[in-house]
Scaffold this motif. Sequence first.
Motif, PDB file in Angstrom:
ATOM      1  N   GLU A   1       0.761  -1.262   0.062  1.00 23.02           N
ATOM      2  CA  GLU A   1      -0.086  -0.054  -0.097  1.00 23.02           C
ATOM      3  C   GLU A   1       0.978   1.297  -0.095  1.00 23.02           C
ATOM      4  OE1 GLU A   1      -2.977   0.034  -0.521  1.00 23.02           O
ATOM      5  OE2 GLU A   1      -4.115  -1.702   0.210  1.00 23.02           O
ATOM      6  N   LEU A   2       1.805   1.023   0.633  1.00 22.86           N
ATOM      7  CA  LEU A   2       2.772   2.471   0.907  1.00 22.86           C
ATOM      8  C   LEU A   2       3.537   2.671  -0.358  1.00 22.86           C
ATOM      9  CD1 LEU A   2       4.469   1.967   4.412  1.00 22.86           C
ATOM     10  CD2 LEU A   2       2.467   3.438   3.950  1.00 22.86           C
ATOM     11  N   ALA A   3       3.720   1.866  -1.166  1.00 22.05           N
ATOM     12  CA  ALA A   3       4.366   1.826  -2.672  1.00 22.05           C
ATOM     13  C   ALA A   3       3.709   2.736  -3.527  1.00 22.05           C
ATOM     14  CB  ALA A   3       4.618   0.394  -3.260  1.00 22.05           C
ATOM     15  N   VAL A   4       2.361   2.845  -3.277  1.00 24.84           N
ATOM     16  CA  VAL A   4       1.415   3.537  -4.090  1.00 24.84           C
ATOM     17  C   VAL A   4       0.708   4.685  -3.805  1.00 24.84           C
ATOM     18  CG1 VAL A   4       1.102   1.513  -5.719  1.00 24.84           C
ATOM     19  CG2 VAL A   4      -0.802   2.172  -3.972  1.00 24.84           C
ATOM     20  N   ASN A   5       0.888   4.867  -2.323  1.00 28.44           N
ATOM     21  CA  ASN A   5       0.237   6.041  -1.512  1.00 28.44           C
ATOM     22  C   ASN A   5       1.056   6.561  -0.480  1.00 28.44           C
ATOM     23  OD1 ASN A   5      -1.635   7.711  -0.471  1.00 28.44           O
ATOM     24  ND2 ASN A   5      -3.332   6.338  -0.136  1.00 28.44           N
ATOM     25  N   SER A   6       2.191   7.161  -0.716  1.00 31.02           N
ATOM     26  CA  SER A   6       2.950   7.629   0.385  1.00 31.02           C
ATOM     27  C   SER A   6       2.434   8.731   1.059  1.00 31.02           C
ATOM     28  CB  SER A   6       4.315   8.116  -0.294  1.00 31.02           C
ATOM     29  OG  SER A   6       3.951   9.211  -1.315  1.00 31.02           O
ATOM     30  N   ALA A   7       1.168   9.591   0.529  1.00 33.41           N
ATOM     31  CA  ALA A   7       0.793  10.708   1.213  1.00 33.41           C
ATOM     32  C   ALA A   7       0.091  10.332   2.513  1.00 33.41           C
ATOM     33  CB  ALA A   7      -0.274  11.351   0.375  1.00 33.41           C
ATOM     34  N   ALA A   8      -0.262   9.083   2.623  1.00 31.66           N
ATOM     35  CA  ALA A   8      -1.197   8.538   3.770  1.00 31.66           C
ATOM     36  C   ALA A   8      -0.042   8.624   4.900  1.00 31.66           C
ATOM     37  CB  ALA A   8      -1.523   7.177   3.616  1.00 31.66           C
ATOM     38  N   ILE A   9       1.168   8.472   4.537  1.00 29.09           N
ATOM     39  CA  ILE A   9       2.210   8.527   5.817  1.00 29.09           C
ATOM     40  C   ILE A   9       2.414   9.689   6.299  1.00 29.09           C
ATOM     41  CG2 ILE A   9       4.764   7.755   6.321  1.00 29.09           C
ATOM     42  CD1 ILE A   9       4.707   6.057   3.636  1.00 29.09           C
ATOM     43  N   ARG A  10       2.326  10.876   5.504  1.00 29.43           N
ATOM     44  CA  ARG A  10       2.405  12.223   5.692  1.00 29.43           C
ATOM     45  C   ARG A  10       1.415  12.583   6.587  1.00 29.43           C
ATOM     46  NH1 ARG A  10       5.124  12.145   0.692  1.00 29.43           N
ATOM     47  NH2 ARG A  10       2.888  12.672  -0.398  1.00 29.43           N
ATOM     48  N   VAL A  11       0.186  12.042   6.381  1.00 27.44           N
ATOM     49  CA  VAL A  11      -1.028  12.253   7.092  1.00 27.44           C
ATOM     50  C   VAL A  11      -1.169  11.788   8.391  1.00 27.44           C
ATOM     51  CG1 VAL A  11      -3.426  12.208   7.058  1.00 27.44           C
ATOM     52  CG2 VAL A  11      -2.161  13.025   5.000  1.00 27.44           C
ATOM     53  N   ASN A  12      -0.396  10.692   8.710  1.00 24.13           N
ATOM     54  CA  ASN A  12      -0.446   9.895   9.747  1.00 24.13           C
ATOM     55  C   ASN A  12       0.916   9.974  10.250  1.00 24.13           C
ATOM     56  OD1 ASN A  12      -3.305   8.717   9.701  1.00 24.13           O
ATOM     57  ND2 ASN A  12      -2.831   8.493   7.785  1.00 24.13           N
ATOM     58  N   ARG A  13       1.531  10.841  10.341  1.00 28.11           N
ATOM     59  CA  ARG A  13       3.164  10.744  10.608  1.00 28.11           C
ATOM     60  C   ARG A  13       3.585  10.013  11.978  1.00 28.11           C
ATOM     61  NH1 ARG A  13       6.146  13.578  13.940  1.00 28.11           N
ATOM     62  NH2 ARG A  13       8.383  13.818  13.640  1.00 28.11           N
TER      63      ARG A  13
ATOM     64  N   PRO B   1      10.092   3.039   2.857  1.00 28.22           N
ATOM     65  CA  PRO B   1       8.899   4.035   2.216  1.00 28.22           C
ATOM     66  C   PRO B   1       8.739   5.034   3.245  1.00 28.22           C
ATOM     67  CG  PRO B   1       7.945   1.928   2.861  1.00 28.22           C
ATOM     68  CD  PRO B   1       9.369   1.756   2.927  1.00 28.22           C
ATOM     69  N   ILE B   2       8.841   4.915   4.716  1.00 26.58           N
ATOM     70  CA  ILE B   2       8.313   5.424   5.588  1.00 26.58           C
ATOM     71  C   ILE B   2       9.306   6.927   5.516  1.00 26.58           C
ATOM     72  CG2 ILE B   2       7.916   6.457   8.069  1.00 26.58           C
ATOM     73  CD1 ILE B   2       6.721   3.357   8.164  1.00 26.58           C
ATOM     74  N   ALA B   3      10.589   6.719   5.395  1.00 22.62           N
ATOM     75  CA  ALA B   3      11.807   7.234   5.314  1.00 22.62           C
ATOM     76  C   ALA B   3      11.662   8.184   3.883  1.00 22.62           C
ATOM     77  CB  ALA B   3      13.093   6.929   5.469  1.00 22.62           C
ATOM     78  N   SER B   4      11.214   7.938   2.891  1.00 24.98           N
ATOM     79  CA  SER B   4      11.116   8.085   1.638  1.00 24.98           C
ATOM     80  C   SER B   4      10.039   9.461   1.702  1.00 24.98           C
ATOM     81  CB  SER B   4      10.723   7.327   0.546  1.00 24.98           C
ATOM     82  OG  SER B   4      10.468   7.883  -0.593  1.00 24.98           O
ATOM     83  N   ALA B   5       8.906   9.066   2.386  1.00 26.95           N
ATOM     84  CA  ALA B   5       7.885  10.075   2.654  1.00 26.95           C
ATOM     85  C   ALA B   5       7.896  11.131   3.532  1.00 26.95           C
ATOM     86  CB  ALA B   5       6.574   9.367   2.787  1.00 26.95           C
ATOM     87  N   LEU B   6       8.372  10.868   4.560  1.00 24.69           N
ATOM     88  CA  LEU B   6       8.993  11.937   5.591  1.00 24.69           C
ATOM     89  C   LEU B   6      10.317  12.527   5.578  1.00 24.69           C
ATOM     90  CD1 LEU B   6       7.261   9.914   8.611  1.00 24.69           C
ATOM     91  CD2 LEU B   6       6.239  11.681   7.179  1.00 24.69           C
ATOM     92  N   GLY B   7      11.194  12.120   4.914  1.00 26.08           N
ATOM     93  CA  GLY B   7      12.161  12.533   4.941  1.00 26.08           C
ATOM     94  C   GLY B   7      13.513  11.843   5.883  1.00 26.08           C
TER      95      GLY B   7
END
Length: 201
Positions: free
Chosen positions: A60-72, A94-100
């Motif tokens: 799921e994270l591979a196709v929707n990284s925005a969810a990670i930022r919303v639920n940091r 994928p979490i590090a890729s989305a959040l930095g």
Amino acid sequence: MNNPTAIAQWGPQFEDLLDAALATFSSQWRLPDAPARIADSPDHHLGWRCNRKRMALVAELAVNSAAIRVNRSLFLRLIVHDLNPSFNRFLIEPIASALGVADVHDALIHYVENGTIVEQFGAVRAWYSAQPGLHYPTTQAHDSGDPSLGSSLAYSDWMALWPRYEEACRRAVRSCRDPAVRAQLVDEMNAFSEVRKIGNE
């Protein structure tokens, strides 16, 4: 991690966080039935479920990284509750890729110093798995020790955090009141740290 109480806490906590993270997506994924030999063993069944849910979440994270930022905060907690050093990188990347990467490293330092014992163990293991790798664009660059500029800068930033990380480890060791758990925590810190050594203070 061999502390019985911590292990008893870890499995259900990790599965609850996986369920919460999966619930942030509108996925139709459902947990398949476990083989009978696994379903009949509660401990094995828990581990089997967590592994299946981890990999479903990674997809799921591979196709929707925005969810990670919303639920940091949820996803950062998830990282430090994944105590499997063979698989935690699948979630970390994928979490590090989305959040930095810097955001993840800062969070890990915070959890080492201020987290529960489970989160401290998880953060130590995640610190090792979250280290940025050095990438070489060509074989010639590898042979000459000339990594790409981006990976070199990321690695330098990670190395610059080591004093903070080491101090957080020392504080965690000093604050641990159980001698057996403290000794194991030190062992973990040293096992998952190739650059410095943490003492049992």
